[in-house]
Design an enzyme around this catalytic site. Sequence first.
Site, PDB file in Angstrom:
ATOM      1  CG  ASP A  51      61.120  77.751 -31.434  1.00 50.03           C
ATOM      2  OD1 ASP A  51      61.671  77.260 -32.445  1.00 50.03           O
ATOM      3  OD2 ASP A  51      61.355  78.903 -31.042  1.00 50.03           O
ATOM      4  CE  LYS A 109      68.172  82.425 -35.136  1.00 51.49           C
ATOM      5  NZ  LYS A 109      66.936  83.233 -35.172  1.00 51.49           N
ATOM      6  NE  ARG A 115      48.184  94.533 -45.518  1.00 49.02           N
ATOM      7  CZ  ARG A 115      46.863  94.389 -45.593  1.00 49.02           C
ATOM      8  NH1 ARG A 115      46.280  93.332 -45.050  1.00 49.02           N
ATOM      9  NH2 ARG A 115      46.125  95.280 -46.218  1.00 49.02           N
ATOM     10  CE1 TYR A 142      66.566  84.611 -29.199  1.00 44.51           C
ATOM     11  CE2 TYR A 142      64.259  84.920 -29.795  1.00 44.51           C
ATOM     12  CZ  TYR A 142      65.581  85.327 -29.850  1.00 44.51           C
ATOM     13  OH  TYR A 142      65.913  86.445 -30.566  1.00 44.51           O
TER      14      TYR A 142
END
Length: 396
Positions: free
Chosen positions: A178, A203, A52, A104
């Site tokens: 972004d 994406k 982690r 978005y």
Amino acid sequence: MVENKDFKFATLAVHAGQDPDPVTGAVIPPLSLSTTFAQSKAGVHKGFDYSRSGNPTRNALEVAIAALEHGKYALAFSSGSVTTASVANLVPTGGHIVSVNDTYGGTYRYFTNVAKNNGVLVDFVDLFDPNNLKTVLKPNTRMVWLETPTNPTLRLCDIRAIADIVHAHSPETILVVDNTFMSPYFQNPLLLGADIVVHSVTKYINGHSDVVMGAAVTNSDTLYQRLAFLQNSIGGVPSAFDCFLANRGLKTLHLRMQAHQRNALSIASYLESHPLVERVIYPGLPSHPQHALALKQARGFGGMVTFYIKDATLDHSNAFLSALRIFALAESLGGVESLAELPAVMTHASLTPEARREVGVTEGLIRLSVGVEDEADLVADVRRGLEAVEKLSVVN
């Protein structure tokens, strides 16, 4: 390996963070699935203690993404939404965020339903005129959030102009961009004054619709340390296997983006000439109202095309979408395959009806994520969809 500044994009995409394995000499670094790592003495390890907190496979991906964005640091998260939440957590209770209004749906949902409950005020503002920002900045504004191009109406924000306004306002205010729609291949916001760049790695960076992931990139030592603390403390980290896949996809990003753009421009040009199409939005078309800005701040125009069917109802849009044979009716974007969607009832359904109207998300707005298939086949598929619209219009 020679310093990153000595290499061009394609070379970095293939080699950044990919030094041969020091034990076996493997050219491709091995996939490290281990959750824990042996220590020579208590508290003494080789850079990794628990996955982690850090993992060799994730580290390789982060180095590669940072290099492509001209950043010093990158941090990978388990999704784009976790990236948004982690970056927004840099703003303290009582702080203020200014977000571009055409954003978005998932970002809008987080800001309006989660950040608000954490005591952070968010204002959604038309930032396509940078001067609008000056009227909404407050003493407690700690972050300005941009998408450019925006999702789904492909409007552009002048990153350099907005960065100048943000940094003149306060050194404590962070500009976040972004960059998902453009990818690092076509646009690098850090070079234009952004403090943090975020991506939905799902994406274009991964590019094969088989990984959900996000990333944040910065040149700031302080912001990196704060984000790394959040990454470890919140724990929204991607699996090593997903990092391996994303790194594999990233190596062909330059090749894929060239094909995405070539096909997108062809489809946009076809749509612009069709009598059933009211308007086409693609930054690569001279008809785009911000075409000059696209030329100024980016090296290309991307693979996303948005258009309005003339006088369309939901039935007309569904007729178009149902007739497609290559474009899949699905959310998401940026994969090798072509996708089509209706934002008003899919990706942007979480916006209020008023918010959708304000940014132009109507029932006749279609968003295309143009893939890398054959150009002529894709144009023919769009023609097939418009023929279905025409038949419906004749019946009605």
